[in-house]
Scaffold this active site. Structure first.
Site, PDB file in Angstrom:
ATOM      1  N   HIS A   9       0.848  -1.185   0.000  1.00  0.00           N
ATOM      2  CA  HIS A   9       0.000   0.000   0.000  1.00  0.00           C
ATOM      3  C   HIS A   9       0.887   1.240   0.000  1.00  0.00           C
ATOM      4  O   HIS A   9       1.763   1.381   0.854  1.00  0.00           O
ATOM      5  CB  HIS A   9      -0.912  -0.015   1.222  1.00  0.00           C
ATOM      6  CG  HIS A   9      -1.848  -1.172   1.226  1.00  0.00           C
ATOM      7  ND1 HIS A   9      -1.440  -2.455   1.536  1.00  0.00           N
ATOM      8  CD2 HIS A   9      -3.166  -1.252   0.928  1.00  0.00           C
ATOM      9  CE1 HIS A   9      -2.471  -3.266   1.444  1.00  0.00           C
ATOM     10  NE2 HIS A   9      -3.535  -2.562   1.077  1.00  0.00           N
ATOM     11  N   ASP A  53      -7.451 -10.224   0.860  1.00  0.00           N
ATOM     12  CA  ASP A  53      -7.295  -8.823   0.474  1.00  0.00           C
ATOM     13  C   ASP A  53      -6.696  -8.007   1.625  1.00  0.00           C
ATOM     14  O   ASP A  53      -6.252  -8.565   2.635  1.00  0.00           O
ATOM     15  CB  ASP A  53      -8.617  -8.248  -0.033  1.00  0.00           C
ATOM     16  CG  ASP A  53      -9.674  -8.083   1.051  1.00  0.00           C
ATOM     17  OD1 ASP A  53      -9.361  -8.216   2.257  1.00  0.00           O
ATOM     18  OD2 ASP A  53     -10.836  -7.806   0.690  1.00  0.00           O
ATOM     19  N   SER A  54      -6.707  -6.705   1.489  1.00  0.00           N
ATOM     20  CA  SER A  54      -6.098  -5.805   2.471  1.00  0.00           C
ATOM     21  C   SER A  54      -6.737  -5.908   3.851  1.00  0.00           C
ATOM     22  O   SER A  54      -6.133  -5.517   4.844  1.00  0.00           O
ATOM     23  CB  SER A  54      -6.202  -4.359   1.993  1.00  0.00           C
ATOM     24  OG  SER A  54      -5.579  -4.210   0.748  1.00  0.00           O
TER      25      SER A  54
END
Length: 182
Positions: free
Chosen positions: A55, A98-99
């Site tokens: 990120h 996922d995140s």
């Protein structure tokens, strides 16, 4: 976990249907249908392994970065070919964390122009068109996307990367995964 399998089934069920004859398709879509049919019927088998998402630190607070899962473990299967021009084209279905550590299924098509650096080494640049589903976007309603795709490969192994654009506080993620041809 049941939701994961339902999502994965949603993406995988249409895949074998692409192997149908393309004669009934409109002329503007027939070429795409024939290519998908070729990949499905003549393509080699691929194993996909996911593992990392970065990120962009300039777009998130340090607290938010700490809350993200950047070890996007997962995997999937696919079929691919190197076409008459030496370019790579493939179909794939994967699922990964996922995140937010939620399972994200994805299925799609990828295309890359390939540059060879010797007999066994190659670089690629292209795109992927896909359908995915996320818990934090539209409450798991599947949605389409298109992203850039770069790669570096040696023999049967290829490392891919894509960048998911966004704004302040969303998106802006570098996602990396690998493919093994078998």
């Amino acid at each position: 976990m049941t939701q994961y399998f339902r999502s994965l089934a949603f993406f995988l069920l249409p895949v074998p249907a692409t192997a149908m004859a393309c004669d009934g398709w409109p002329s503007w879509a027939r070429g795409a249908c024939q290519r998908v049919d070729q990949i499905w019927n003549e393509g080699g088998n691929d194993l996909y392994l996911t593992g990392y998402s970065w990120h962009n630190r300039a777009m998130y607070s340090s607290d938010k970065i700490r809350s993200f899962n950047e070890l996007a473990w997962g995997g999937g299967l696919g079929k691919s070919i190197y076409d008459e021009d030496g370019d790579w084209q493939g179909l794939y279905a994967m699922a990964f964390l996922d995140s937010h550590s939620d399972i994200e299924p994805i299925a799609g098509y990828g295309f890359q122009k390939i540059g060879r650096i010797g007999a066994d080494t190659r670089l690629g640049i292209g795109y992927t068109v896909f359908l995915t589903s996320r818990s934090d976007i539209m409450s798991r309603v599947p949605f389409p996307g298109i992203l850039p795709l770069v790669s570096a490969g040696y023999r049967d192994a290829t490392l891919y990367a894509t960048y998911i654009p966004g704004g302040k506080g969303n998106g802006n993620v570098l996602f990396m995964f690998g493919r093994w041809e078998f």
